[in-house]
Design an enzyme around this catalytic site. Structure first.
Site, PDB file in Angstrom:
ATOM      1  N   PRO A 151      -7.150  -9.144  -0.673  1.00 16.72           N
ATOM      2  CG  PRO A 151      -4.702  -7.637  -1.995  1.00 16.72           C
ATOM      3  CD  PRO A 151      -5.140  -9.123  -0.563  1.00 16.72           C
ATOM      4  CD  GLU A 152     -12.476 -11.817  -1.060  1.00 14.47           C
ATOM      5  OE1 GLU A 152     -13.383 -12.397  -1.408  1.00 14.47           O
ATOM      6  OE2 GLU A 152     -12.725 -11.471   0.104  1.00 14.47           O
ATOM      7  NE  ARG A 162     -14.295 -31.602  -0.068  1.00 13.35           N
ATOM      8  CZ  ARG A 162     -14.071 -30.644  -0.453  1.00 13.35           C
ATOM      9  NH1 ARG A 162     -14.083 -31.256  -1.657  1.00 13.35           N
ATOM     10  NH2 ARG A 162     -13.185 -29.694   0.377  1.00 13.35           N
TER      11      ARG A 162
END
Ligand SMILES: [Zn+2]
Length: 278
Positions: A2-3, A151
């Site tokens: 589940p997100e 990043r």
């Protein structure tokens, strides 16, 4: 797993049925589901309390209680929370039941036994390190671009990193990158301003759309009433294999591993090296 859209759906659908209800009992079929405090303390401190609210932060559900404490639940890979009449027999894979007054029970179903519950005074001790909420108004394209700056990790890995941005996992990272036409292995810092803005838009679009479809039931996700979501029927690339063609250009969808996560993308629409010509 589940997100954000699945957890948001669970939160929305539980809210209607459990706010104001008192916890009258707890049965644990798998003690490992309680992470903090001890099982005995967890049960004794919860029983008798009323549920005053349900919120979502990232993939965590936060139930507020009359004592000011909070019950936090993470469903991990295969968890779901099912609302049932109190008389229902526990079915297969039910690891915990929280009995509520008015003849209701909240069942924690979890085939793989990875889901976790905490009872805490300070929610920040569990969710304090999460990155920004992607659907909050304060999450702007500028915030995303600033966080991408310097990043070097692949953008797919960054989107799945809960300290970089909260709530996104494998499925919606693939969908957002496809919609933004960005290759999953591009480094965060390599994204142009235009790409960062496109990605910001795609993240919000993909998540809002999936909430509209009540989440994606690719695996073991169920809504509290036991029905499935339908967001996976709208997926363009996520979990699409076996000769599935890109809905935009007709190229076969490819699967690669990015930091050990199966990652689906269109090699034509999401070129790795060239700047996007469109
Ligand atoms: Zn394509």
């Amino acid at each position: 797993m589940p997100e954000l859209p699945e957890v948001e759906t669970i939160k929305n659908e539980l809210l209607l049925h459990i706010i104001g209800h008192r916890i009258t009992g707890i049965t644990l079929f798998w003690n490992g589901i309680v992470r903090q405090p001890s099982v005995e303390e967890f049960c004794s401190r919860l029983i008798g309390q009323k549920l005053t609210g349900v919120a979502r932060r990232g993939k965590y559900l936060i139930f507020s209680l009359t004592s000011g404490e909070a019950l936090i639940i993470h469903l991990k890979m295969t968890g779901s929370l099912l609302l049932k009449p109190a008389s229902t027999e526990p079915g297969k894979f039910i690891r915990a039941i929280i009995y509520l007054d008015k003849e209701t029970q909240l069942c924690f179903r979890d085939p793989r036994k990875l889901g976790v519950m905490w009872l805490v005074v300070d929610t920040n001790s569990i969710v304090g390190k999460l990155g920004p909420e992607p659907l909050e108004i304060s999450f702007t394209p500028q915030i995303l671009l600033k966080r991408l700056n310097n990043r070097t990790a692949p953008i797919k890995a960054l989107l799945c990193d809960q300290t970089f941005i909260a709530g996104i996992g494998n499925m919606y990272a693939d969908e957002a990158l496809f919609a933004a036409r960005i290759h999953p292995l591009r480094s965060g810092k390599s994204l142009s301003q235009d790409e960062g803005e496109r990605l910001h838009h795609s993240i919000q679009e993909v998540l809002f759309s999936a909430i509209g479809y009540k989440g994606a039931s690719v695996d073991t996700y169920f809504r509290p009433n036991g029905t499935t979501g339908t967001a996976h029927f709208e997926f363009k690339v996520a979990h699409r294999l076996g000769g599935i063609l890109c809905p935009v250009c007709g190229t076969p969808i490819e699967r690669i591993l990015v930091r050990n996560r199966g990652t689906y993308f269109c090699p034509h629409c999401q070129p790795q090296n060239q700047p996007d010509p469109r």
